[in-house]
Design a protein around this motif. Structure first.
Motif, PDB file in Angstrom:
ATOM      1  N   ALA B  66       0.949  -0.931  -0.093  1.00 31.36           N
ATOM      2  CA  ALA B  66       0.234  -0.093  -0.032  1.00 31.36           C
ATOM      3  C   ALA B  66       0.773   1.371  -0.114  1.00 31.36           C
ATOM      4  O   ALA B  66       0.454   2.327  -0.706  1.00 31.36           O
ATOM      5  CB  ALA B  66      -1.012  -0.003   1.170  1.00 31.36           C
ATOM      6  N   LEU B  67       2.044   1.217   0.830  1.00 31.00           N
ATOM      7  CA  LEU B  67       3.155   2.350   0.785  1.00 31.00           C
ATOM      8  C   LEU B  67       3.624   2.599  -0.498  1.00 31.00           C
ATOM      9  O   LEU B  67       3.611   3.631  -1.077  1.00 31.00           O
ATOM     10  CB  LEU B  67       4.020   2.133   2.047  1.00 31.00           C
ATOM     11  CG  LEU B  67       3.372   2.300   3.488  1.00 31.00           C
ATOM     12  CD1 LEU B  67       4.218   1.914   4.431  1.00 31.00           C
ATOM     13  CD2 LEU B  67       2.861   3.805   3.738  1.00 31.00           C
ATOM     14  N   VAL B  68       3.853   1.372  -1.293  1.00 38.01           N
ATOM     15  CA  VAL B  68       4.449   1.608  -2.443  1.00 38.01           C
ATOM     16  C   VAL B  68       3.518   2.314  -3.479  1.00 38.01           C
ATOM     17  O   VAL B  68       3.995   3.240  -4.160  1.00 38.01           O
ATOM     18  CB  VAL B  68       4.886   0.393  -3.052  1.00 38.01           C
ATOM     19  CG1 VAL B  68       5.435   0.089  -4.375  1.00 38.01           C
ATOM     20  CG2 VAL B  68       6.101  -0.413  -2.343  1.00 38.01           C
ATOM     21  N   LYS B  69       2.232   1.753  -3.427  1.00 35.53           N
ATOM     22  CA  LYS B  69       1.325   2.434  -4.063  1.00 35.53           C
ATOM     23  C   LYS B  69       1.246   4.127  -3.993  1.00 35.53           C
ATOM     24  O   LYS B  69       1.036   4.600  -5.104  1.00 35.53           O
ATOM     25  CB  LYS B  69      -0.212   2.099  -3.910  1.00 35.53           C
ATOM     26  CG  LYS B  69      -0.729   0.859  -4.716  1.00 35.53           C
ATOM     27  CD  LYS B  69      -2.158   0.717  -4.304  1.00 35.53           C
ATOM     28  CE  LYS B  69      -2.197  -0.681  -3.978  1.00 35.53           C
ATOM     29  NZ  LYS B  69      -3.384  -1.070  -3.440  1.00 35.53           N
ATOM     30  N   GLU B  70       1.438   4.402  -2.754  1.00 38.44           N
ATOM     31  CA  GLU B  70       1.483   5.817  -2.364  1.00 38.44           C
ATOM     32  C   GLU B  70       2.840   6.441  -2.478  1.00 38.44           C
ATOM     33  O   GLU B  70       3.026   7.575  -2.238  1.00 38.44           O
ATOM     34  CB  GLU B  70       0.971   6.135  -1.040  1.00 38.44           C
ATOM     35  CG  GLU B  70      -0.357   5.768  -0.791  1.00 38.44           C
ATOM     36  CD  GLU B  70      -0.667   5.665   0.722  1.00 38.44           C
ATOM     37  OE1 GLU B  70      -0.094   6.496   1.489  1.00 38.44           O
ATOM     38  OE2 GLU B  70      -1.283   4.839   1.249  1.00 38.44           O
ATOM     39  N   ARG B  71       3.609   5.771  -3.296  1.00 35.53           N
ATOM     40  CA  ARG B  71       5.101   6.318  -3.472  1.00 35.53           C
ATOM     41  C   ARG B  71       5.803   6.541  -2.115  1.00 35.53           C
ATOM     42  O   ARG B  71       6.779   7.410  -2.342  1.00 35.53           O
ATOM     43  CB  ARG B  71       5.370   7.426  -4.410  1.00 35.53           C
ATOM     44  CG  ARG B  71       4.661   6.965  -5.930  1.00 35.53           C
ATOM     45  CD  ARG B  71       4.819   8.299  -6.885  1.00 35.53           C
ATOM     46  NE  ARG B  71       4.358   7.889  -8.177  1.00 35.53           N
ATOM     47  CZ  ARG B  71       5.143   7.212  -9.095  1.00 35.53           C
ATOM     48  NH1 ARG B  71       6.388   7.251  -8.895  1.00 35.53           N
ATOM     49  NH2 ARG B  71       4.547   7.037 -10.271  1.00 35.53           N
ATOM     50  N   LYS B  72       5.557   5.933  -1.243  1.00 39.78           N
ATOM     51  CA  LYS B  72       6.129   6.221   0.080  1.00 39.78           C
ATOM     52  C   LYS B  72       7.088   5.121   0.331  1.00 39.78           C
ATOM     53  O   LYS B  72       7.070   4.157   1.205  1.00 39.78           O
ATOM     54  CB  LYS B  72       5.224   6.199   1.304  1.00 39.78           C
ATOM     55  CG  LYS B  72       4.298   7.422   1.309  1.00 39.78           C
ATOM     56  CD  LYS B  72       3.344   7.391   2.412  1.00 39.78           C
ATOM     57  CE  LYS B  72       2.511   8.759   2.355  1.00 39.78           C
ATOM     58  NZ  LYS B  72       1.233   8.600   3.147  1.00 39.78           N
ATOM     59  N   PHE B  73       8.183   4.992  -0.566  1.00 44.50           N
ATOM     60  CA  PHE B  73       8.982   3.963  -0.533  1.00 44.50           C
ATOM     61  C   PHE B  73       9.936   3.758   0.655  1.00 44.50           C
ATOM     62  O   PHE B  73      10.237   2.703   1.263  1.00 44.50           O
ATOM     63  CB  PHE B  73      10.103   4.084  -1.599  1.00 44.50           C
ATOM     64  CG  PHE B  73       9.310   4.385  -3.066  1.00 44.50           C
ATOM     65  CD1 PHE B  73       8.322   3.574  -3.430  1.00 44.50           C
ATOM     66  CD2 PHE B  73       9.699   5.332  -3.651  1.00 44.50           C
ATOM     67  CE1 PHE B  73       7.656   3.574  -4.621  1.00 44.50           C
ATOM     68  CE2 PHE B  73       8.949   5.318  -5.050  1.00 44.50           C
ATOM     69  CZ  PHE B  73       7.927   4.742  -5.362  1.00 44.50           C
TER      70      PHE B  73
END
Ligand SMILES: Cc1cc2nc3c(=O)[nH]c(=O)nc-3n(C[C@H](O)[C@H](O)[C@H](O)COP(=O)(O)OP(=O)(O)OC[C@H]3O[C@@H](n4cnc5c(N)ncnc54)[C@H](O)[C@@H]3O)c2cc1C
Ligand SMILES: Cc1cc2nc3c(=O)[nH]c(=O)nc-3n(C[C@H](O)[C@H](O)[C@H](O)COP(=O)(O)OP(=O)(O)OC[C@H]3O[C@@H](n4cnc5c(N)ncnc54)[C@H](O)[C@@H]3O)c2cc1C
Ligand code: SF4
Ligand code: SF4
Ligand code: FES
Lengths: 283, 468
Positions: B66-73
């Motif tokens: 989910a964090l990858v989806k939000e670009r919060k790598f």
């Protein structure tokens, strides 16, 4: 890095180094070996522990310039350091009170024989040393050997020093004259160890040899060092390096020792290694 | 409303098979940010994520995706690292098709979410960034770790974080265990492993290479003389098995460990720049069907062998290697001889291998492992002309340490006996990874290292503050 504290050139292309490695020196025992790497690109070179000084924290190695890697090692000087130095490896020599022990050294084999002979003497054995080399200029450590042997017999292949003959000639004469010893130990080039083992088999004398198979890790992880002993595959680095000479498949070992001959084409021309076994050193 | 799911994983860019079969650069090039976000979109963010149950260490998969989806790598990385210290490694080498991805809900109808690829992406993303290291106050306790494979590294990382003073002892001249000497560069670039090791050093972990415990110091000496309060044993399964066939000691017969160690650790693929030689030959047979066999076969190709065969006694479906590695090997031109078992090695007068005699097999009734047992077909022997054979049929534990520690319980295969917390039969001594389980996987070894770290921490804390 492990510093070279002193360097002596004992004979043409044969060097003695004292290397600072306190932890190894603390544990080293006669019959064991180390593996070193000269530098980042270096291969892992196995060498027998020729002596150790626990107080100074040093290990003594003696080596012949056999090919590329040992030549590279031979270029170093006191004050230089080698990249890696690991040990003590292998099982120490089995030292006990056997009675009369004959220690046969061929060429550079004098170096590994020396500490074992010393231990054998300390354990109360009558120690007979037989050391041989191709020629007078390749004889070294004669004085040191005298200190640890009750009797020391020296021979050269070409007769340029003391007498002419192979170590096996001397051994046979000795047995004929003095009777059978309780144990023979032979260290040197494979053909020399094979010749000694064949000889003592005739007389039924227990004989130990120290094998110098090709190795990589020295920890039992690769199997490069395999040898057939009494029909079973053993790893020289962890099960040896000493084995019953009458059970070792020397033919197989000789073939295995030639494995990388072609790859070492880039190596410089070989210097003499001073083997006294009447055979070509290092296979 | 159920959204439309793209049926296939986003493919990862690869080096062309023709080109890569000649070089040691990494085969799979990894997702770009765009591809990672697109692949993350395929995840349903399940309330009951089955994928997580398939992961041996229980990575919080939906949460990080989910964090990858939000670009919060960065945050995604923090989530993974709660349970898995080496995402860049595991994303590359985990057998995902048998673990996390096997259970992914999307996988029921379509291809599962590319969890491994996403994990690798996140791992690589943070690799290039300085990580802040959180460390507790020093406890004064000293812990020795024996072996620097994934089990030892993971154990060391946690213990250091909790304030213990940690020293790793490694037998070889380079730390990393199988990650360095076994798995080839084209599958796991060594800079990734070294980066993780650098991070450990930054945390204050000491690494002593060229130090074989059992030879340079016994376990008892570590505990009683050198002042270590606890020890973790992660010595792996490094001893190669041979098949005990006639002719096995001919020149040209390698264990996979030797072949891979010469190439990876000793850099024989750069001979003569590096000093260690390797024999490659024209025709190479690799015996076995696991990851080790695939690595050896693909290494042989890259070193210049003309033909490389995998000789495997079962069929393709039973190959234990990671699916991706099998596919890569096939693409690169490795030939597979299934239902074929070696019977003896044939050599010439100089002691060199010239051929491998094999017998054809057929599948019979299922055996204890549930797989159909291969049985030889009488009279079907044939000779495969090869000049190199590489034995990759498995490895057992190295006995150097256990030999010198008689009071450490081992089983009949020589594996150290440890309970589920990593505790061995010896007070203060814990173990985990391949040395306990037998040859397994990187993530399992790492998981075991972390479980043991937790036990060691509890053991030390129960002693109260360190007295000097
Ligand atoms: C346990 C053990 C103890 C040894 N002790 C000594 C010693 O005290 N003094 C000494 O001079 N030599 C000793 N040797 C031999 C020494 O290790 C080799 O001479 C050296 O590795 C040769 O390397 P090279 O590249 O210079 O020679 P090259 O002949 O060019 O070597 C070619 C390749 O074959 C291998 N190789 C060749 N000959 C040997 C050999 N005899 N043993 C192992 N590998 C070999 C090398 O690793 C190299 O990869 C010992 C070997 C072993 C296994
Ligand atoms: C070629 C190959 C490919 C593989 N591919 C995969 C893959 O794709 N995916 C996957 O999940 N798994 C794979 N594996 C398996 C995986 O690498 C192992 O399960 C994992 O590395 C085990 O980790 P470990 O920490 O227990 O031991 P290891 O990685 O074996 O590390 C043990 C370390 O301990 C050292 N050591 C041993 N004895 C001593 C001692 N007495 N003193 C000091 N140090 C000592 C060794 O030198 C070694 O460095 C592969 C294995 C191999 C060999
Ligand atoms: S660690 Fe391995 S099994 Fe677990 S989620 Fe990551 S890739 Fe999957
Ligand atoms: S099971 Fe698949 S879809 Fe569900 S959370 Fe896990 S990865 Fe996403
Ligand atoms: S040198 Fe590798 S097992 Fe002996």
């Amino acid at each position: 890095m492990y510093q070279i504290m002193s360097k002596k050139t004992l004979a043409p292309a044969i060097h003695e180094y004292e290397i600072l490695a306190p932890k190894v020196a603390k544990k080293a025992k006669a019959g064991q070996f180390i593996i070193l790497r000269v530098d980042e690109n270096g291969e892992r070179i196995p060498l027998t522990i020729a002596d150790y000084n626990r107080e100074a924290g040093t290990i003594t190695i003696v080596f012949a310039e056999a090919g590329y890697s040992t030549k590279k090692l031979g270029k170093l000087n006191a004050g230089d350091a080698v990249q890696d130095f690991v040990g003590p490896l292998g099982v120490p020599s089995h030292v006990d009170k056997f009675g009369k022990v004959v220690m046969v050294a061929g060429g550079v084999g004098v170096a590994p024989v020396f500490p074992i002979a010393r231990e054998m003497k300390a354990a109360g054995n009558h120690v007979v040393g037989i050391m041989g080399a191709r020629s007078k200029n390749l004889i070294f450590w004669e004085e040191r050997m005298k200190e640890v042997c009750h009797e020391l017999l020296v021979t050269t292949d070409d007769g340029s020093y003391v007498r002419k003959g192979f170590v096996t000639d001397v051994l046979r004469e000795y047995i004929e004259k003095e009777g059978k010893p309780d144990l023979v130990m032979a260290i040197g080039p494979l053909p020399m160890m094979r010749a000694v083992a064949n000889l003592t088999k005739e007389y039924g004398i227990k004989t130990m040899v120290s094998l110098n198979s090709i190795m990589v890790d020295g920890t039992g992880m690769c199997g490069a060092c395999r040898v057939t002993v009494g029909g079973e595959t053993r790893f020289v680095c962890v099960d040896g390096p000493e084995f019953d000479g009458h059970l070792v498949d020397f033919e197989e070992q000789l073939m295995r020792s030639r494995k990388y001959k072609a790859e070492e084409q880039h190596a410089l021309n070989r210097g003499g290694c001073g083997c006294g076994g009447g055979g070509k050193c290092h296979g | 409303m159920a959204k439309q799911i793209i049926p296939k994983k986003h493919p990862m860019p690869h080096q062309d098979p023709q080109v890569r079969a000649k070089n040691f650069d990494e085969v799979a090039l990894g997702y770009t940010e765009e591809l990672a976000v697109a692949e993350a979109e395929r995840c349903l963010n399940c309330k009951k994520p089955l994928c997580k149950q398939g992961c041996p260490v229980g990575v919080d998969i939906p949460e990080f995706i989910a964090l990858v989806k939000e670009r919060k790598f960065d945050e995604a990385a923090r989530v993974i690292k709660r349970t898995n210290a080496l995402p860049a490694v595991c994303g590359r080498v985990c057998p995902q098709e048998n673990q996390c991805e096997k259970f992914c809900v999307v996988g029921k109808k379509h291809e599962p979410v590319g969890i491994g690829r996403l994990e690798r992406f996140v791992g690589d993303y943070i690799m290039n960034k300085e990580e802040e290291i959180e460390k507790s106050e020093p406890t004064g306790y000293k812990v020795a770790i024996v072996g620097s494979g994934p089990a030892g590294l993971a154990c060391a990382a946690d213990l250091a974080r909790w304030g213990h003073s940690v020293t790793i002892f490694e037998a070889l001249h380079t730390p990393g265990g199988v990650l360095m000497y076994g798995i080839p560069e084209f599958r796991l670039p060594k800079r990734i492993v070294q980066k993780e090791i650098e991070n450990l050093k930054k945390m204050g972990v000491e690494i002593e290479t060229n130090a074989i415990i059992g030879q340079i110091a016994s376990l008892d000496e570590l505990l009683n003389e050198e002042g270590y309060d606890a020890v973790f044993l992660g010595t792996g399964a490094g001893t190669p098995y041979f098949m005990n066939l006639p002719g096995e000691n001919l020149n040209g017969v390698y264990s996979a460990n030797e072949f891979l160690t010469r190439s990876n650790l000793m850099k024989a693929y750069r001979f003569p720049v590096s000093d260690t030689p390797i024999k490659v030959g024209k025709k190479v047979a690799v015996l076995g069907g696991g990851n080790v066999a695939m690595d050896a076969a693909r290494t042989a190709l890259r070193l210049g062998a003309e033909e490389v065969y995998i000789v495997y006694r079962r069929s393709r479906a039973e190959l234990p290697a990671r699916l991706e590695e099998i596919e890569h090997a096939e693409e690169e031109g490795v030939k597979f001889l299934f239902l074929t078992n070696p019977t003896r090695y044939i050599g010439n007068e100089e002691g060199w291998l010239t051929g491998l005699e094999c017998i054809k097999m057929e599948l019979g009734e299922p055996d204890a492992s549930g797989r159909r047992k291969p049985i030889p077909i009488a009279g079907s022997e044939f000779v495969l002309p090869v000049d190199i054979a590489i034995v990759a049929i498995g490895q057992g534990p190295n006995p150097l340490l256990t030999k010198t520690t008689p009071d450490l319980e081992t089983n009949k295969r020589g594996n150290i006996v440890a309970d589920e917390t990593g505790k061995t039969s010896k007070e203060g001594v814990y173990a985990g990874g391949d040395v306990v389980t037998g040859a397994a996987t990187v993530i399992k070894a790492m998981g075991a290292g972390r479980v043991a770290a937790r036990s060691i921490h509890e053991y030390l804390m129960a002693k109260g503050p360190k007295k000097n």
